[in-house]
Motif scaffolding. Structure first.
Motif, short mmCIF file in Angstrom:
data_model
loop_
_atom_site.label_atom_id
_atom_site.label_comp_id
_atom_site.label_asym_id
_atom_site.label_seq_id
_atom_site.Cartn_x
_atom_site.Cartn_y
_atom_site.Cartn_z
N GLU A 58 22.34 65.66 22.57
CA GLU A 58 23.36 66.39 21.83
C GLU A 58 23.34 67.85 22.28
O GLU A 58 22.27 68.48 22.34
CB GLU A 58 23.12 66.33 20.32
CG GLU A 58 24.18 67.14 19.54
CD GLU A 58 24.08 67.04 18.02
OE1 GLU A 58 23.10 66.48 17.50
OE2 GLU A 58 25.00 67.56 17.35
N ASN A 119 29.71 68.70 19.61
CA ASN A 119 30.23 68.91 18.25
C ASN A 119 31.61 69.56 18.28
O ASN A 119 31.81 70.56 18.96
CB ASN A 119 29.29 69.82 17.47
CG ASN A 119 27.97 69.14 17.15
OD1 ASN A 119 27.91 68.26 16.30
ND2 ASN A 119 26.91 69.53 17.85
N GLU A 151 31.44 64.48 18.53
CA GLU A 151 30.99 64.34 17.15
C GLU A 151 31.95 65.10 16.24
O GLU A 151 32.14 66.30 16.38
CB GLU A 151 29.55 64.88 17.00
CG GLU A 151 28.54 64.07 17.80
CD GLU A 151 27.09 64.35 17.42
OE1 GLU A 151 26.83 65.25 16.60
OE2 GLU A 151 26.22 63.64 17.97
N ASP A 181 30.06 62.48 12.36
CA ASP A 181 28.85 63.30 12.16
C ASP A 181 28.60 63.57 10.68
O ASP A 181 29.51 63.48 9.86
CB ASP A 181 29.08 64.64 12.89
CG ASP A 181 27.78 65.31 13.31
OD1 ASP A 181 26.70 64.74 13.06
OD2 ASP A 181 27.85 66.41 13.90
#
Ligand code: C2E
Ligand code: CA
Ligand code: CA
Ligand code: CA
Length: 281
Positions: A58, A119, A151, A181
């Motif tokens: 990530e 993200n 996400e 998420d």
């Protein structure tokens, strides 16, 4: 006495406000001049605990500015959103991530097997060009959408659900992975979940960290795993800090793990070294 308290309160208030103004100024400064490299990315490994394979990382952003006290992304991303600077920020971060991935891809052919999670802030979904701009970054950096998981949080759907869904379906169609998420922390997870073209669900660390000592957390996590499985979604847990938690999760049907037990977020170089090490092992 009341006066004194009032004055203290006032002082406290101005100092918070001063701080905020200060952050505002310096965040703006960092955003306006990308050559300062005040924003950079750390990568945290994700594993399949069953096969013991590294599956991806990530991407988590960091900010450093010599003039202010360091703060985490939870705080500064919220400030950036509040200041109306999210578009500038997102562009900068995505550029940075794709520049990293281009190097990674060039140096290690095994990159093809990795999934990199990125993200997206709910506010980015106001941008009609979001899907196209991410796809263009893939094209210009020679990265396949297949290697990217986006996400998202359910708050992405609040302002303009029709537009957000359109964006998500485009991304899905072009081959990007989509993960929900912070699952469990929102308000209407179940109502949205089956409407979204998801591949996976990510259980928030607040349910994972204390799993073995907190029966309520354990019940919630079990329910999320079962629900995800029944909808055909894979499920990943973040915040796995111990071997016991990892085992508990495996026993209860969740094999994809991310957390300090496996590795903290690390700089690109170290992530690449870990990748090579895992390939060899
Ligand atoms: P998140 O998306 O839920 O990311 C996971 C957070 O959990 C990360 O915090 C990570 O360092 C932390 N974490 C992972 N494993 C463990 C563990 O075992 N124990 C504990 N205590 N923590 C663990 P981080 O890096 O501080 O990021 C916080 C939040 O900031 C992220 O939460 C995400 O919402 C936001 N964020 C970070 N980078 C970006 C970005 O590039 N764009 C956007 N829009 N938001 C970002
Ligand atoms: Ca995340
Ligand atoms: Ca989370
Ligand atoms: Ca989050």
């Amino acid at each position: 006495k009341a006066k004194e308290a009032g004055r203290n309160q006032y002082r406290h208030y101005t100092s918070d406000l001063d701080k905020e103004v200060n952050y505002h100024i310096h965040l703006r400064h960092s955003l306006r001049d990308p050559k300062r490299h005040d924003f950079y990315i750390h990568y945290q490994p994700q594993y399949d605990a069953e096969s013991q394979k590294l599956i991806g990382f990530e991407a988590l952003c960091r900010w450093r500015h010599e003039e202010v006290q360091p703060i985490g992304p939870d705080k500064f991303v919220a400030m950036i959103e509040q200041f109306g600077l999210i578009n500038e920020f997102s562009q900068l971060i995505l550029q940075q991530i794709f520049a990293d991935l281009k190097l990674w891809h060039a140096d290690y052919p095994e990159f093809q097997q990795l999934k990199i999670s990125i993200n997206l802030s709910a506010k980015q979904f106001k941008n009609r060009e979001l899907a196209t701009s991410i796809n263009n970054l893939c094209i210009t950096h020679g990265i396949r959408p297949h290697n990217i998981t986006l996400e998202i949080t359910e708050t992405a759907l609040i302002e303009d659900p029709t537009l957000a869904l359109k964006t998500l379906y485009k991304l899905k169609q072009w081959g990007f992975g989509l993960s929900l998420d912070d699952f469990g922390t929102g308000y209407s997870s179940l109502a949205y979940m089956h409407k979204l073209p998801l591949d996976s669900v990510k259980i928030d660390k607040s349910f994972i960290i204390d799993l073995e000592d907190n029966p309520d957390d354990a019940k919630i996590v079990t329910a999320i795993i079962q629900l995800s499985n029944s909808l055909g979604l894979s499920v990943i847990a973040e915040g796995v800090e111990s071997e016991q938690t990892s085992r508990w999760l495996q026993k209860n049907g969740c094999n994809l793990h991310q957390g300090f037990y496996f590795g903290k977020p690390m700089e690109l170089k170290r992530a690449q070294e870990l990748h090579v090490y895992c390939q060899a092992g």
